[in-house]
Design a protein around this motif. Structure first.
Motif, PDB file in Angstrom:
ATOM      1  N   ALA A 253       1.011  -1.302  -0.163  1.00 45.08           N
ATOM      2  CA  ALA A 253       0.032   0.006  -0.129  1.00 45.08           C
ATOM      3  C   ALA A 253       0.704   1.281   0.130  1.00 45.08           C
ATOM      4  CB  ALA A 253      -0.830  -0.043   1.124  1.00 45.08           C
ATOM      5  N   ALA A 254       1.930   1.048   0.684  1.00 48.01           N
ATOM      6  CA  ALA A 254       2.695   2.450   0.728  1.00 48.01           C
ATOM      7  C   ALA A 254       3.534   2.537  -0.441  1.00 48.01           C
ATOM      8  CB  ALA A 254       3.994   2.152   1.828  1.00 48.01           C
ATOM      9  N   SER A 255       3.982   1.815  -1.346  1.00 46.47           N
ATOM     10  CA  SER A 255       4.442   1.914  -2.497  1.00 46.47           C
ATOM     11  C   SER A 255       3.399   2.210  -3.601  1.00 46.47           C
ATOM     12  CB  SER A 255       4.960   0.714  -2.983  1.00 46.47           C
ATOM     13  OG  SER A 255       4.152  -0.533  -3.363  1.00 46.47           O
ATOM     14  N   THR A 256       2.194   1.994  -3.474  1.00 49.28           N
ATOM     15  CA  THR A 256       0.957   2.367  -4.171  1.00 49.28           C
ATOM     16  C   THR A 256       1.023   3.881  -4.097  1.00 49.28           C
ATOM     17  OG1 THR A 256      -0.062   0.539  -4.484  1.00 49.28           O
ATOM     18  CG2 THR A 256      -1.411   2.231  -4.749  1.00 49.28           C
ATOM     19  N   LEU A 257       0.862   4.484  -2.844  1.00 49.32           N
ATOM     20  CA  LEU A 257       0.773   5.641  -2.591  1.00 49.32           C
ATOM     21  C   LEU A 257       1.712   6.562  -2.986  1.00 49.32           C
ATOM     22  CD1 LEU A 257      -0.529   6.193   1.104  1.00 49.32           C
ATOM     23  CD2 LEU A 257      -1.793   6.786  -0.831  1.00 49.32           C
ATOM     24  N   LEU A 258       3.042   5.992  -2.925  1.00 49.91           N
ATOM     25  CA  LEU A 258       4.226   7.000  -3.495  1.00 49.91           C
ATOM     26  C   LEU A 258       3.941   7.062  -4.928  1.00 49.91           C
ATOM     27  CD1 LEU A 258       6.917   5.085  -1.446  1.00 49.91           C
ATOM     28  CD2 LEU A 258       6.667   7.749  -1.688  1.00 49.91           C
ATOM     29  N   ARG A 259       3.632   6.034  -5.584  1.00 48.88           N
ATOM     30  CA  ARG A 259       3.582   6.112  -7.175  1.00 48.88           C
ATOM     31  C   ARG A 259       2.216   6.957  -7.524  1.00 48.88           C
ATOM     32  NH1 ARG A 259       2.244   1.926  -9.634  1.00 48.88           N
ATOM     33  NH2 ARG A 259       1.601   0.392  -7.917  1.00 48.88           N
ATOM     34  N   MET A 260       1.073   6.881  -6.567  1.00 47.80           N
ATOM     35  CA  MET A 260       0.070   7.918  -7.020  1.00 47.80           C
ATOM     36  C   MET A 260       0.500   9.310  -7.012  1.00 47.80           C
ATOM     37  SD  MET A 260      -3.190   6.399  -5.089  1.00 47.80           S
ATOM     38  CE  MET A 260      -4.178   5.049  -5.943  1.00 47.80           C
ATOM     39  N   ASN A 261       1.888   9.496  -6.264  1.00 49.58           N
ATOM     40  CA  ASN A 261       2.337  10.647  -5.999  1.00 49.58           C
ATOM     41  C   ASN A 261       3.329  11.106  -6.941  1.00 49.58           C
ATOM     42  OD1 ASN A 261       0.766  12.569  -3.529  1.00 49.58           O
ATOM     43  ND2 ASN A 261       0.809  10.452  -3.192  1.00 49.58           N
ATOM     44  N   GLY A 262       3.774  10.324  -7.824  1.00 45.70           N
ATOM     45  CA  GLY A 262       4.517  10.238  -8.876  1.00 45.70           C
ATOM     46  C   GLY A 262       6.117   9.823  -8.577  1.00 45.70           C
ATOM     47  N   LYS A 263       6.233   9.184  -7.213  1.00 49.70           N
ATOM     48  CA  LYS A 263       7.472   8.507  -7.017  1.00 49.70           C
ATOM     49  C   LYS A 263       7.524   7.317  -7.227  1.00 49.70           C
ATOM     50  CE  LYS A 263      11.320   8.507  -4.552  1.00 49.70           C
ATOM     51  NZ  LYS A 263      12.536   9.057  -5.031  1.00 49.70           N
ATOM     52  N   TYR A 264       8.239   6.565  -8.323  1.00 50.10           N
ATOM     53  CA  TYR A 264       7.985   5.118  -8.487  1.00 50.10           C
ATOM     54  C   TYR A 264       9.142   4.605  -7.645  1.00 50.10           C
ATOM     55  CZ  TYR A 264       7.787   0.755 -10.885  1.00 50.10           C
ATOM     56  OH  TYR A 264       7.330  -0.530 -11.391  1.00 50.10           O
ATOM     57  N   VAL A 265       8.439   3.839  -6.826  1.00 51.52           N
ATOM     58  CA  VAL A 265       9.165   2.829  -5.890  1.00 51.52           C
ATOM     59  C   VAL A 265       8.418   1.417  -5.784  1.00 51.52           C
ATOM     60  CG1 VAL A 265       9.896   2.630  -3.323  1.00 51.52           C
ATOM     61  CG2 VAL A 265       9.892   4.692  -4.304  1.00 51.52           C
ATOM     62  N   THR A 266       9.291   0.138  -5.696  1.00 50.83           N
ATOM     63  CA  THR A 266       8.652  -1.139  -5.818  1.00 50.83           C
ATOM     64  C   THR A 266       8.177  -1.457  -4.366  1.00 50.83           C
ATOM     65  OG1 THR A 266      10.650  -2.365  -5.557  1.00 50.83           O
ATOM     66  CG2 THR A 266       9.903  -1.714  -7.894  1.00 50.83           C
ATOM     67  N   LYS A 267       7.189  -2.248  -4.379  1.00 50.91           N
ATOM     68  CA  LYS A 267       6.812  -2.811  -3.132  1.00 50.91           C
ATOM     69  C   LYS A 267       7.908  -3.493  -2.417  1.00 50.91           C
ATOM     70  CE  LYS A 267       5.087  -7.065  -5.384  1.00 50.91           C
ATOM     71  NZ  LYS A 267       3.698  -7.703  -5.699  1.00 50.91           N
ATOM     72  N   GLN A 268       8.661  -4.178  -3.095  1.00 48.79           N
ATOM     73  CA  GLN A 268      10.055  -4.982  -2.388  1.00 48.79           C
ATOM     74  C   GLN A 268      11.057  -3.768  -1.967  1.00 48.79           C
ATOM     75  OE1 GLN A 268       8.676  -5.632  -5.456  1.00 48.79           O
ATOM     76  NE2 GLN A 268       9.152  -7.702  -5.950  1.00 48.79           N
ATOM     77  N   GLU A 269      11.203  -2.654  -2.361  1.00 51.16           N
ATOM     78  CA  GLU A 269      12.034  -1.665  -1.939  1.00 51.16           C
ATOM     79  C   GLU A 269      11.419  -1.091  -0.593  1.00 51.16           C
ATOM     80  OE1 GLU A 269      14.075   0.163  -5.989  1.00 51.16           O
ATOM     81  OE2 GLU A 269      11.940   0.711  -5.364  1.00 51.16           O
ATOM     82  N   VAL A 270       9.931  -0.740  -0.643  1.00 50.22           N
ATOM     83  CA  VAL A 270       9.478  -0.484   0.608  1.00 50.22           C
ATOM     84  C   VAL A 270       9.652  -1.533   1.889  1.00 50.22           C
ATOM     85  CG1 VAL A 270       7.326   0.305   1.718  1.00 50.22           C
ATOM     86  CG2 VAL A 270       7.956   1.070  -0.723  1.00 50.22           C
ATOM     87  N   ALA A 271       9.185  -2.733   1.429  1.00 54.65           N
ATOM     88  CA  ALA A 271       9.453  -3.859   2.335  1.00 54.65           C
ATOM     89  C   ALA A 271      10.964  -3.936   2.907  1.00 54.65           C
ATOM     90  CB  ALA A 271       9.092  -5.267   1.569  1.00 54.65           C
ATOM     91  N   ASP A 272      11.856  -3.680   2.154  1.00 52.44           N
ATOM     92  CA  ASP A 272      13.306  -3.823   2.543  1.00 52.44           C
ATOM     93  C   ASP A 272      13.652  -2.651   3.303  1.00 52.44           C
ATOM     94  OD1 ASP A 272      13.490  -6.226   1.103  1.00 52.44           O
ATOM     95  OD2 ASP A 272      14.401  -5.076  -0.618  1.00 52.44           O
ATOM     96  N   ALA A 273      13.004  -1.354   3.162  1.00 48.11           N
ATOM     97  CA  ALA A 273      13.370  -0.299   3.782  1.00 48.11           C
ATOM     98  C   ALA A 273      12.606  -0.152   5.068  1.00 48.11           C
ATOM     99  CB  ALA A 273      13.074   0.927   3.147  1.00 48.11           C
ATOM    100  N   MET A 274      11.725  -0.937   5.391  1.00 51.78           N
ATOM    101  CA  MET A 274      11.019  -1.036   6.920  1.00 51.78           C
ATOM    102  C   MET A 274      11.732  -1.575   7.788  1.00 51.78           C
ATOM    103  SD  MET A 274       6.977  -2.400   6.117  1.00 51.78           S
ATOM    104  CE  MET A 274       5.877  -0.808   5.582  1.00 51.78           C
ATOM    105  N   PRO A 275      11.829  -0.919   9.083  1.00 51.08           N
ATOM    106  CA  PRO A 275      12.749  -1.605  10.138  1.00 51.08           C
ATOM    107  C   PRO A 275      11.999  -3.026  10.524  1.00 51.08           C
ATOM    108  CG  PRO A 275      11.257   0.410  10.843  1.00 51.08           C
ATOM    109  CD  PRO A 275      11.598   0.276   9.321  1.00 51.08           C
TER     110      PRO A 275
END
Length: 237
Positions: A70-92
């Motif tokens: 969901a976080a990656s979807t929100l980012l891409r909705m705002n023009g920032k292309y980030v994959t779901k795996q990149e977000v998952a990896d960045a999460m503590p």
């Protein structure tokens, strides 16, 4: 000599035909351009987000990673292309904290969940200042007052949530917790991007009941000016 005269006649005839064609094109062109401008006005095309099943659905890569998806979807909705795996990896990650970290591993079926503070902080880690977007936690906001699109916490298939397993700082850890992006709210329905179900429209009364029961957790991403205004209004600045 006769052949040379014949060639010259053909050359003159060809030039005459070309000249006539140019005159005809010049006469018709203004009207044609005018018609095109009337039917196809020239304007800037804004960035538009398009549903991408490989990024907006959590399976198969993230069995318990609905929050990262969901976080990656929100980012891409705002023009920032980030994959779901990149977000998952960045999460503590943590073995005990589910508020400011992901409890367990989102790549595993035995993973648990995380709360709005973890998602907010993770999203902001991808938002560089010059991109002028940011995330703000909107937890406690009624569904009707929530700025959209926003990530919210409900339950899988909107089943009635059980009592939370744990509660820390007002955030509950639920067995059936699920995060999705709300796109639009009408009198009767809630249009969402559900990392497990695509882009359905859920019954508003049911959705709102579950959202309320699970603590009204929400995260909103927008331009910096809007985020600063919301932060000041909520007394968070």
């Amino acid at each position: 000599m006769r052949r040379q005269r014949s060639n010259k006649v053909l050359f003159v005839l060809a030039c005459t035909l070309v000249s006539a064609a140019l005159v005809l094109f010049t006469a018709c062109a203004p009207e044609r351009v005018e018609r095109i401008e009337e039917t196809l006005p020239v304007e800037d095309i804004p960035y538009t987000w398009v549903l991408d099943y490989t990024q907006d659905m959590q399976l198969p890569e993230l069995p318990t990673g609905c929050e990262a998806t969901a976080a990656s979807t929100l980012l891409r909705m705002n023009g920032k292309y980030v994959t779901k795996q990149e977000v998952a990896d960045a999460m503590p990650k943590s073995e005990s904290d589910f508020v400011y970290a992901f409890l367990g591993d989102p790549y595993s079926y035995s993973g648990w969940a995380c709360s709005a503070p973890c998602v907010t902080n993770t999203i902001n880690g991808f938002c560089e200042f010059e991109e002028k977007i940011a995330a703000v936690e909107m937890t406690g906001t009624p569904l009707a007052e929530l700025p959209l699109p926003a990530a919210v916490w409900v339950s899988i298939d909107l089943v009635d949530p059980e009592e939370p397993v744990r509660v820390v700082d007002g955030y509950g850890l639920y067995r059936n917790s699920h995060c999705m992006v709300v796109r639009e709210v009408s009198d009767t329905g809630v249009s969402v991007i559900d990392p497990l179900g695509g882009d359905p429209v859920y019954d508003r009364a049911t959705f709102e009941s579950v959202y309320d029961a699970m603590g009204r957790q929400a995260v909103y991403v927008s331009d910096l000016k809007t985020i600063i205004q919301i932060t000041n209004e909520r007394g968070m600045g």
